[in-house]
Motif scaffolding. Sequence first.
Motif, mmCIF file in Angstrom:
data_model
loop_
_atom_site.group_PDB
_atom_site.id
_atom_site.type_symbol
_atom_site.label_atom_id
_atom_site.label_comp_id
_atom_site.label_asym_id
_atom_site.label_seq_id
_atom_site.Cartn_x
_atom_site.Cartn_y
_atom_site.Cartn_z
ATOM 1 N N GLN A 151 -4.696 20.656 -3.129
ATOM 2 C CA GLN A 151 -5.616 21.609 -3.587
ATOM 3 C C GLN A 151 -4.912 23.028 -3.226
ATOM 4 O OE1 GLN A 151 -9.695 21.206 -2.151
ATOM 5 N NE2 GLN A 151 -10.452 23.214 -2.708
ATOM 6 N N ALA A 152 -4.404 23.309 -2.417
ATOM 7 C CA ALA A 152 -4.153 24.714 -1.781
ATOM 8 C C ALA A 152 -2.421 24.805 -2.934
ATOM 9 C CB ALA A 152 -3.357 24.600 -0.539
ATOM 10 N N LEU A 153 -1.722 23.886 -3.087
ATOM 11 C CA LEU A 153 -0.418 23.908 -3.967
ATOM 12 C C LEU A 153 -1.017 24.221 -5.488
ATOM 13 C CD1 LEU A 153 1.779 21.514 -2.368
ATOM 14 C CD2 LEU A 153 1.735 23.985 -2.010
ATOM 15 N N ALA A 154 -2.164 23.711 -5.651
ATOM 16 C CA ALA A 154 -2.303 23.994 -7.228
ATOM 17 C C ALA A 154 -3.105 25.217 -7.328
ATOM 18 C CB ALA A 154 -3.698 22.876 -7.672
ATOM 19 N N LEU A 155 -3.883 25.970 -6.305
ATOM 20 C CA LEU A 155 -4.352 27.061 -6.376
ATOM 21 C C LEU A 155 -3.612 28.209 -6.345
ATOM 22 C CD1 LEU A 155 -7.088 28.721 -6.390
ATOM 23 C CD2 LEU A 155 -7.346 28.479 -3.982
ATOM 24 N N ILE A 156 -2.567 28.027 -5.544
ATOM 25 C CA ILE A 156 -1.434 29.135 -5.430
ATOM 26 C C ILE A 156 -0.766 29.342 -6.836
ATOM 27 C CG2 ILE A 156 0.729 27.909 -4.828
ATOM 28 C CD1 ILE A 156 -0.699 30.691 -2.796
ATOM 29 N N GLU A 157 -0.967 28.418 -7.838
ATOM 30 C CA GLU A 157 -0.384 28.617 -8.867
ATOM 31 C C GLU A 157 -1.007 29.361 -9.988
ATOM 32 O OE1 GLU A 157 2.880 27.761 -9.859
ATOM 33 O OE2 GLU A 157 3.220 27.146 -7.767
ATOM 34 N N GLU A 158 -2.309 29.686 -9.508
ATOM 35 C CA GLU A 158 -3.045 30.354 -10.322
ATOM 36 C C GLU A 158 -3.132 31.995 -10.476
ATOM 37 O OE1 GLU A 158 -5.288 28.996 -12.488
ATOM 38 O OE2 GLU A 158 -5.303 26.803 -11.815
ATOM 39 N N GLU A 159 -3.799 32.720 -11.346
ATOM 40 C CA GLU A 159 -3.441 34.184 -11.156
ATOM 41 C C GLU A 159 -4.336 34.613 -9.847
ATOM 42 O OE1 GLU A 159 -2.054 36.162 -13.421
ATOM 43 O OE2 GLU A 159 -1.545 34.475 -14.606
ATOM 44 N N ASP A 160 -3.937 35.865 -9.556
ATOM 45 C CA ASP A 160 -4.336 36.467 -8.515
ATOM 46 C C ASP A 160 -5.797 36.308 -8.395
ATOM 47 O OD1 ASP A 160 -1.656 36.499 -7.524
ATOM 48 O OD2 ASP A 160 -1.710 38.707 -7.606
ATOM 49 N N ARG A 161 -6.350 37.050 -9.723
ATOM 50 C CA ARG A 161 -7.853 37.399 -9.662
ATOM 51 C C ARG A 161 -8.776 36.091 -9.742
ATOM 52 N NH1 ARG A 161 -8.927 41.292 -7.730
ATOM 53 N NH2 ARG A 161 -11.112 40.829 -8.171
ATOM 54 N N ASP A 187 0.761 15.948 11.481
ATOM 55 C CA ASP A 187 0.655 16.634 10.070
ATOM 56 C C ASP A 187 -0.769 16.609 9.706
ATOM 57 O OD1 ASP A 187 0.939 17.478 7.477
ATOM 58 O OD2 ASP A 187 2.736 16.299 7.130
ATOM 59 N N TYR A 188 -1.332 17.633 9.536
ATOM 60 C CA TYR A 188 -2.686 17.691 9.137
ATOM 61 C C TYR A 188 -2.854 17.414 7.924
ATOM 62 C CZ TYR A 188 -3.367 20.077 13.592
ATOM 63 O OH TYR A 188 -3.484 20.632 14.966
ATOM 64 N N ASN A 189 -1.963 17.368 6.922
ATOM 65 C CA ASN A 189 -2.044 17.100 5.447
ATOM 66 C C ASN A 189 -2.746 18.245 4.825
ATOM 67 O OD1 ASN A 189 -0.382 14.670 5.163
ATOM 68 N ND2 ASN A 189 -2.345 13.734 6.114
ATOM 69 N N GLN A 190 -2.825 19.552 5.356
ATOM 70 C CA GLN A 190 -3.253 20.607 4.979
ATOM 71 C C GLN A 190 -2.192 21.857 4.666
ATOM 72 O OE1 GLN A 190 -5.859 21.168 8.391
ATOM 73 N NE2 GLN A 190 -7.658 20.759 7.175
ATOM 74 N N THR A 191 -2.878 22.832 3.971
ATOM 75 C CA THR A 191 -1.841 23.978 3.834
ATOM 76 C C THR A 191 -2.517 25.188 3.777
ATOM 77 O OG1 THR A 191 -0.156 22.725 2.168
ATOM 78 C CG2 THR A 191 -0.522 25.110 1.808
#
Length: 419
Positions: A255-265, A195-199
């Motif tokens: 970090q990835a899971l937080a970013l995916i919740e943001e607006e597309d722009r 498991d790389y602990n990455q998304t």
Amino acid sequence: MKNNHTLIIGSGIVGATLALKLVQAKMPVTLIDARPERDESAWQEILGKRDARVYALSVASINLLEDVGAWQKIVASGRKADYSQMQVWQLNGMGELLFGESSDKNVDPEILGTMVEPAVIEHALWQLVNASTVSDYLTIIAGQTVVDMDWLGAERGYRVTLDDGTAIDAALLVGADGRSSFVRQQAGIKLDTLDYNQTAICCAIQTEKPHQATARQAMLPTGTLALLPLADITDADKATPQHWQSIVWTLPRNQALALIEEEDRFVAGKLAAATNYELGAIQQIESIACFPLTAQQAKSYVADNLVLIGDAAHGVHPLAGQGLNLGMLDVQALSEQLIHDFARSGRTLWGNNQTLRAYERSRRPHNSLMMHSFSALNWLFAGSLAQTRPVQQIRSEGMYRVGKIKPLMRLFAKQASGV
């Protein structure tokens, strides 16, 4: 009760390609597809949308698809994006590698590979496996899942039971049913996992500047960021070609899971900045999704009358885009070994233990090397240790020196092509 030489569980790209290879040799095959059957209109609805995912097909994979007749259909569809260069660079330090670069501008660049959306390949294969020309040797069962597997002994093989109660006997059972393979689990084959602990964040983007038939990969402190050419599918795309790309952006999981919740722009802005605006601003962004990154390999690819291929046998980090290509090499090796040994036995022995072990010896060490190599590359560029000054200096100097050795660069390009 149905009787077959070979039963393939999983009709994705790898499973369907193997089925067609065996049918070409006039071997009876049953292909089990858990997905409901689709008609042409359902396929066209799927193909009418741009897919953010894309497979980087090597020359070896293209040759295999051509052998079974699928590549010709993909070419006719226009849904492919050839790339003749591969650029790898790091933002925090010196060093860039450019594969496929030619100093002779009068010579057309050699194709390193092609980017194709998964549904485009699957549709081409679907047309072939459902053709009347293969119906004498190929049986397709769609919308059914396997609920039980019983080994009947080396002479008889496996009896597989479907969820509608149908029982199928087969001399050889092939698990092509993905990373969570039911076949592998039922056979009691264990996994080595990492498991790389990455998304990875995946999306399609339209950039200000054209990609110029170049696959790009930025090696960032947070992980790799790949920019992969996409086919132009609309009239507007074709009027200003080479601006759409598939993105695979590897980040630490939180970090990835937080970013995916943001607006597309907002995501588009962060993404453009991460590439250091290599292709200018991002003008459109579509189909944002994410998936966790792990590597895994089956401790054995074979058991009596049973063999694993593709993701059922192995899964690697996506940083080099070689996951599907490794599976297609499995198909080539297994089909050749099966057919060769069958002919050598006077057409009496199909998929015996010796044949399957020969396949495993040819593929498992290579796949293991690839898995650990990709893990090492990921470690070399991502994480806290990778950002220490000694590692940065070694990495930068290494990339600089390798980039100056043209024969070595050509060798790397050949390895990437898979031939």
